[in-house]
Structure formats: C-alpha cells, structure tokens
Design a protein around this motif. Structure first.
Motif, PDB file in Angstrom:
ATOM      1  N   ALA A  31       0.814  -1.220   0.000  1.00 26.21           N
ATOM      2  CA  ALA A  31       0.000   0.000   0.000  1.00 26.21           C
ATOM      3  C   ALA A  31       0.846   1.268   0.000  1.00 26.21           C
ATOM      4  O   ALA A  31       0.484   2.265  -0.627  1.00 26.21           O
ATOM      5  N   PHE A  32       1.967   1.266   0.693  1.00 21.98           N
ATOM      6  CA  PHE A  32       2.827   2.446   0.779  1.00 21.98           C
ATOM      7  C   PHE A  32       4.145   2.232   0.038  1.00 21.98           C
ATOM      8  O   PHE A  32       5.113   2.966   0.243  1.00 21.98           O
ATOM      9  N   LEU A  33       4.192   1.206  -0.808  1.00 21.98           N
ATOM     10  CA  LEU A  33       5.438   0.851  -1.497  1.00 21.98           C
ATOM     11  C   LEU A  33       5.265   0.804  -3.010  1.00 21.98           C
ATOM     12  O   LEU A  33       5.914   0.013  -3.690  1.00 21.98           O
ATOM     13  N   GLY A  34       4.369   1.624  -3.528  1.00 20.24           N
ATOM     14  CA  GLY A  34       4.221   1.704  -4.976  1.00 20.24           C
ATOM     15  C   GLY A  34       3.262   0.701  -5.572  1.00 20.24           C
ATOM     16  O   GLY A  34       3.204   0.552  -6.789  1.00 20.24           O
ATOM     17  N   GLY A  35       2.512  -0.005  -4.757  1.00 19.20           N
ATOM     18  CA  GLY A  35       1.525  -0.942  -5.268  1.00 19.20           C
ATOM     19  C   GLY A  35       2.099  -2.331  -5.490  1.00 19.20           C
ATOM     20  O   GLY A  35       3.299  -2.556  -5.384  1.00 19.20           O
ATOM     21  N   VAL A  36       1.191  -3.249  -5.786  1.00 14.15           N
ATOM     22  CA  VAL A  36       1.590  -4.643  -5.976  1.00 14.15           C
ATOM     23  C   VAL A  36       2.437  -4.771  -7.233  1.00 14.15           C
ATOM     24  O   VAL A  36       2.335  -3.984  -8.159  1.00 14.15           O
ATOM     25  N   GLU A 121      13.263   5.342   4.592  1.00 17.84           N
ATOM     26  CA  GLU A 121      12.318   6.238   3.939  1.00 17.84           C
ATOM     27  C   GLU A 121      10.982   5.553   3.840  1.00 17.84           C
ATOM     28  O   GLU A 121      10.903   4.382   3.437  1.00 17.84           O
ATOM     29  N   THR A 122       9.929   6.263   4.229  1.00 13.10           N
ATOM     30  CA  THR A 122       8.582   5.707   4.141  1.00 13.10           C
ATOM     31  C   THR A 122       7.602   6.834   3.874  1.00 13.10           C
ATOM     32  O   THR A 122       7.900   8.005   4.134  1.00 13.10           O
ATOM     33  N   GLN A 123       6.454   6.481   3.348  1.00 10.99           N
ATOM     34  CA  GLN A 123       5.432   7.491   3.110  1.00 10.99           C
ATOM     35  C   GLN A 123       4.979   8.088   4.438  1.00 10.99           C
ATOM     36  O   GLN A 123       4.856   7.387   5.451  1.00 10.99           O
ATOM     37  N   ALA A 124       4.699   9.377   4.421  1.00 13.03           N
ATOM     38  CA  ALA A 124       4.204  10.050   5.623  1.00 13.03           C
ATOM     39  C   ALA A 124       2.932   9.373   6.127  1.00 13.03           C
ATOM     40  O   ALA A 124       2.695   9.303   7.333  1.00 13.03           O
ATOM     41  N   ALA A 125       2.135   8.837   5.223  1.00 14.78           N
ATOM     42  CA  ALA A 125       0.877   8.185   5.597  1.00 14.78           C
ATOM     43  C   ALA A 125       1.076   6.832   6.268  1.00 14.78           C
ATOM     44  O   ALA A 125       0.146   6.300   6.886  1.00 14.78           O
ATOM     45  N   ASN A 126       2.274   6.269   6.202  1.00 15.19           N
ATOM     46  CA  ASN A 126       2.533   4.942   6.771  1.00 15.19           C
ATOM     47  C   ASN A 126       2.890   5.073   8.257  1.00 15.19           C
ATOM     48  O   ASN A 126       4.032   4.918   8.667  1.00 15.19           O
ATOM     49  N   THR A 127       1.873   5.321   9.056  1.00 12.98           N
ATOM     50  CA  THR A 127       2.107   5.626  10.468  1.00 12.98           C
ATOM     51  C   THR A 127       2.693   4.450  11.243  1.00 12.98           C
ATOM     52  O   THR A 127       3.493   4.643  12.152  1.00 12.98           O
ATOM     53  N   ALA A 128       2.324   3.230  10.898  1.00 15.37           N
ATOM     54  CA  ALA A 128       2.856   2.068  11.632  1.00 15.37           C
ATOM     55  C   ALA A 128       4.368   1.950  11.430  1.00 15.37           C
ATOM     56  O   ALA A 128       5.111   1.762  12.400  1.00 15.37           O
ATOM     57  N   SER A 129       4.831   2.073  10.204  1.00 15.36           N
ATOM     58  CA  SER A 129       6.275   2.004   9.953  1.00 15.36           C
ATOM     59  C   SER A 129       6.998   3.175  10.588  1.00 15.36           C
ATOM     60  O   SER A 129       8.095   3.022  11.121  1.00 15.36           O
ATOM     61  N   ARG A 130       6.382   4.340  10.549  1.00 17.01           N
ATOM     62  CA  ARG A 130       7.018   5.515  11.145  1.00 17.01           C
ATOM     63  C   ARG A 130       7.179   5.332  12.656  1.00 17.01           C
ATOM     64  O   ARG A 130       8.223   5.663  13.220  1.00 17.01           O
ATOM     65  N   ARG A 146       8.182  12.294  -3.428  1.00 14.37           N
ATOM     66  CA  ARG A 146       8.770  11.288  -4.303  1.00 14.37           C
ATOM     67  C   ARG A 146       7.742  10.175  -4.489  1.00 14.37           C
ATOM     68  O   ARG A 146       6.995   9.879  -3.581  1.00 14.37           O
ATOM     69  N   PHE A 147       7.726   9.570  -5.646  1.00 10.80           N
ATOM     70  CA  PHE A 147       6.805   8.470  -5.941  1.00 10.80           C
ATOM     71  C   PHE A 147       5.342   8.890  -5.775  1.00 10.80           C
ATOM     72  O   PHE A 147       4.499   8.094  -5.379  1.00 10.80           O
ATOM     73  N   GLY A 148       5.056  10.159  -6.012  1.00 11.33           N
ATOM     74  CA  GLY A 148       3.684  10.643  -5.952  1.00 11.33           C
ATOM     75  C   GLY A 148       3.131  10.829  -4.556  1.00 11.33           C
ATOM     76  O   GLY A 148       1.915  10.940  -4.389  1.00 11.33           O
ATOM     77  N   ALA A 149       3.988  10.877  -3.550  1.00  8.96           N
ATOM     78  CA  ALA A 149       3.514  11.051  -2.171  1.00  8.96           C
ATOM     79  C   ALA A 149       4.610  11.691  -1.323  1.00  8.96           C
ATOM     80  O   ALA A 149       5.780  11.667  -1.682  1.00  8.96           O
TER      81      ALA A 149
END
Length: 165
Positions: A31-36, A121-130, A146-149
C-alpha cells in the motif's frame, strides 16, 4: 545468517520465490510501497537478487520456518547513504517481528558491517512504519515528495540505536 529470539534471517534462496511473490503481490504490504508487483516483475527482480544477494535477508519464524518477510540494506535514492527497508506479511504485523528483525539488521549494519549511519524512507501516511522507526531510535531528518507522495526520511547514527519504550 542473523538470528533473533524468534526469527532466523538468511539470504534468499531459489525456493523463496513463491513467498516473495506473495509478499510483493499483497495489497496491504504494498500500500505504501508503490503498489503490488506482478509475478513476472518479482521473478525478474528475484533472479537479480539471487545473483547479487548483497545485504538482503528472508525472515523466517524460528519455530516453524514460516516465511515472515524481507529486510535489506541497499543504497538510498540519494546514492550516498545506506537505507534499511523491510516488508512483512500482514499476518505477522503487530507482533513485534518487525522491531526484532529490523533491530537486528541495524545492529549488524553498525557492529559487523561497520556502517556509521542508516536511513529509512517511508510514506508520511505509513504511520505504523514511522512509529517502528522511532521505536528503533531513528529520528525524522527531512521530508520529500517522491513516488507521488510525501516521504519521510529517518536517520540513525551508530551508537544511537536501540528499541525505545
């Protein structure tokens, strides 16, 4: 091979292809890694991974050797730093496997490889990884588009690692 209390981390082997395809084909994981990624894309990338394994590990649960996920140390997009990355199958989320295994790879990077700094590096929306990165002692360094997010880049220097509260 690296070991934790509950896991064994080994370089990927040819027999891991189906498990890696499952991991990279999982919508929740990606979901936060560019899709399947398609099976064909994963097979090409996996073949490259096997020919130059570098610092990549398949995570297996010690008790039954179940495939948990992957963790790696790779060059960061900036071309200068080393990035730690991880992906676990959803059935292993929330059980401490990520903290345990990523923490061990951080220790290995600093104590055995001799790195002085790591990035994540992780998407700002990926709260669990953050939250996990902060628990492992990483500090937010900067944000980039980057990567659209919006991406958050964390940094950790040798001597500052360790799971926190």
């Amino acid at each position: 091979m690296l070991e934790t209390a509950r896991c064994v981390l080994t370089p990927p082997v040819a027999g891991d292809l189906k498990s890696v395809q499952t991991l990279y084909g999982n919508e929740k994981v990606r979901a936060f890694l560019g899709g399947v990624r398609s099976s064909e894309e994963v097979e090409r990338a996996f073949t490259e991974m096997l020919s130059a394994p570098g610092h990549r590990w398949a995570i297996r649960r010690r008790e039954d050797h179940a495939f948990v996920g992957m963790v790696s140390l790779d060059p960061h997009h900036d071309g200068e730093a080393t990035e730690i990355s991880f992906q676990l199958l959803p059935e292993f989320w929330g059980s401490g496997f990520a903290a345990e295994t990523v923490g061990e790879v951080i220790r290995h990077a600093f104590d055995e490889i001799g790195l002085g700094q790591l990035l994540a590096e992780t998407q700002a929306a990926n709260t669990a990884s953050r939250r996990l990165l902060v628990r492992l002692g990483m500090k937010e360094w900067k944000r980039v588009e980057r990567f659209g997010a919006e991406q958050v880049i964390y940094t950790l220097e040798k001597g500052r690692a360790g799971v926190q509260g």
